[in-house]
Scaffold this motif. Structure first.
Motif, PDB file in Angstrom:
ATOM      1  N   SER A  18      16.674  66.591  39.004  1.00 47.87           N
ATOM      2  CA  SER A  18      17.848  66.732  39.570  1.00 47.87           C
ATOM      3  C   SER A  18      18.981  66.276  38.287  1.00 47.87           C
ATOM      4  CB  SER A  18      18.034  65.987  40.761  1.00 47.87           C
ATOM      5  OG  SER A  18      17.931  64.725  40.752  1.00 47.87           O
ATOM      6  N   SER A  19      18.516  65.341  37.793  1.00 53.24           N
ATOM      7  CA  SER A  19      19.324  64.804  36.522  1.00 53.24           C
ATOM      8  C   SER A  19      19.452  65.983  35.512  1.00 53.24           C
ATOM      9  CB  SER A  19      18.939  63.406  36.053  1.00 53.24           C
ATOM     10  OG  SER A  19      19.240  62.473  36.980  1.00 53.24           O
ATOM     11  N   ILE A  21      19.005  69.134  35.742  1.00 54.05           N
ATOM     12  CA  ILE A  21      19.924  70.192  36.133  1.00 54.05           C
ATOM     13  C   ILE A  21      21.563  70.051  36.129  1.00 54.05           C
ATOM     14  CG2 ILE A  21      20.169  71.908  38.105  1.00 54.05           C
ATOM     15  CD1 ILE A  21      17.500  72.307  36.543  1.00 54.05           C
ATOM     16  N   LYS A  22      21.550  68.667  36.630  1.00 60.69           N
ATOM     17  CA  LYS A  22      23.016  68.303  36.945  1.00 60.69           C
ATOM     18  C   LYS A  22      23.635  68.351  35.194  1.00 60.69           C
ATOM     19  CE  LYS A  22      25.803  64.089  37.730  1.00 60.69           C
ATOM     20  NZ  LYS A  22      26.085  62.663  38.156  1.00 60.69           N
ATOM     21  N   ASN A  23      22.938  67.616  34.198  1.00 58.67           N
ATOM     22  CA  ASN A  23      23.483  67.624  32.980  1.00 58.67           C
ATOM     23  C   ASN A  23      23.670  69.267  32.340  1.00 58.67           C
ATOM     24  OD1 ASN A  23      23.578  64.919  33.118  1.00 58.67           O
ATOM     25  ND2 ASN A  23      21.720  64.566  31.917  1.00 58.67           N
ATOM     26  N   LYS A  25      23.947  71.970  34.086  1.00 60.31           N
ATOM     27  CA  LYS A  25      25.232  72.661  34.854  1.00 60.31           C
ATOM     28  C   LYS A  25      26.677  72.094  34.026  1.00 60.31           C
ATOM     29  CE  LYS A  25      23.001  74.084  39.084  1.00 60.31           C
ATOM     30  NZ  LYS A  25      23.126  73.820  40.564  1.00 60.31           N
ATOM     31  N   LEU A  26      26.809  70.828  33.966  1.00 60.42           N
ATOM     32  CA  LEU A  26      27.955  70.209  33.883  1.00 60.42           C
ATOM     33  C   LEU A  26      28.255  70.766  32.182  1.00 60.42           C
ATOM     34  CD1 LEU A  26      27.739  66.626  34.958  1.00 60.42           C
ATOM     35  CD2 LEU A  26      29.295  68.379  35.797  1.00 60.42           C
ATOM     36  N   TRP A  44      28.535  76.871  38.731  1.00 61.85           N
ATOM     37  CA  TRP A  44      27.082  77.431  39.181  1.00 61.85           C
ATOM     38  C   TRP A  44      27.237  77.155  40.549  1.00 61.85           C
ATOM     39  CZ3 TRP A  44      24.567  79.630  35.721  1.00 61.85           C
ATOM     40  CH2 TRP A  44      24.525  79.501  34.432  1.00 61.85           C
ATOM     41  N   LYS A  46      25.485  75.313  44.020  1.00 60.66           N
ATOM     42  CA  LYS A  46      25.255  74.099  44.292  1.00 60.66           C
ATOM     43  C   LYS A  46      23.791  73.614  44.300  1.00 60.66           C
ATOM     44  CE  LYS A  46      28.923  73.157  47.320  1.00 60.66           C
ATOM     45  NZ  LYS A  46      29.681  72.634  48.641  1.00 60.66           N
ATOM     46  N   TYR A  48      19.470  74.652  43.365  1.00 56.17           N
ATOM     47  CA  TYR A  48      18.661  75.262  42.270  1.00 56.17           C
ATOM     48  C   TYR A  48      17.285  75.190  42.808  1.00 56.17           C
ATOM     49  CZ  TYR A  48      17.312  70.488  41.338  1.00 56.17           C
ATOM     50  OH  TYR A  48      16.829  69.240  41.597  1.00 56.17           O
TER      51      TYR A  48
END
Length: 98
Positions: A18-19, A21-23, A25-26, A44, A46, A48
């Motif tokens: 999750s970290s 993917i978050k990075n 996407k940001l 993107w 919400k 994945y």
């Protein structure tokens, strides 16, 4: 592909997916918007999907990703995604998929 991307990577077990993917996407959202790469990009989705594979399947997965355009002419992404979930016994509610 216009409706999804594939990322093939190896990460250390201590890094939560999750970290990662978050990075991704940001950083990619910022770059896309800053450089005006896509006129109608609003960000993107919400969710994945993340799947792990064993090392011996690496080359098959790379070939699968390389041939996405051709592959999705035979079966669309949503149908294939549901099939993968079902084949692996992953319960899902369709209202949360897309």
């Amino acid at each position: 592909m216009e409706d999804h991307i594939h990322i093939f990577t190896h990460i250390h077990p201590a890094i939560p997916v999750s970290s990662l993917i978050k990075n991704i996407k940001l950083a990619s959202s910022d770059m896309i918007k800053r450089n005006r790469l896509f006129d109608h990009f609003e960000g993107w989705q919400k969710g994945y999907g993340a799947f792990s594979v064993n090392y011996s399947s690496k080359n098959n997965l790379i070939e699968y990703i390389k041939n996405q355009q051709e592959h999705h002419q035979k079966i669309n992404f949503i149908t294939e995604y549901k099939r993968v979930l079902e084949e692996n016994g992953i319960e899902f509610d369709e209202k949360y998929l897309f």
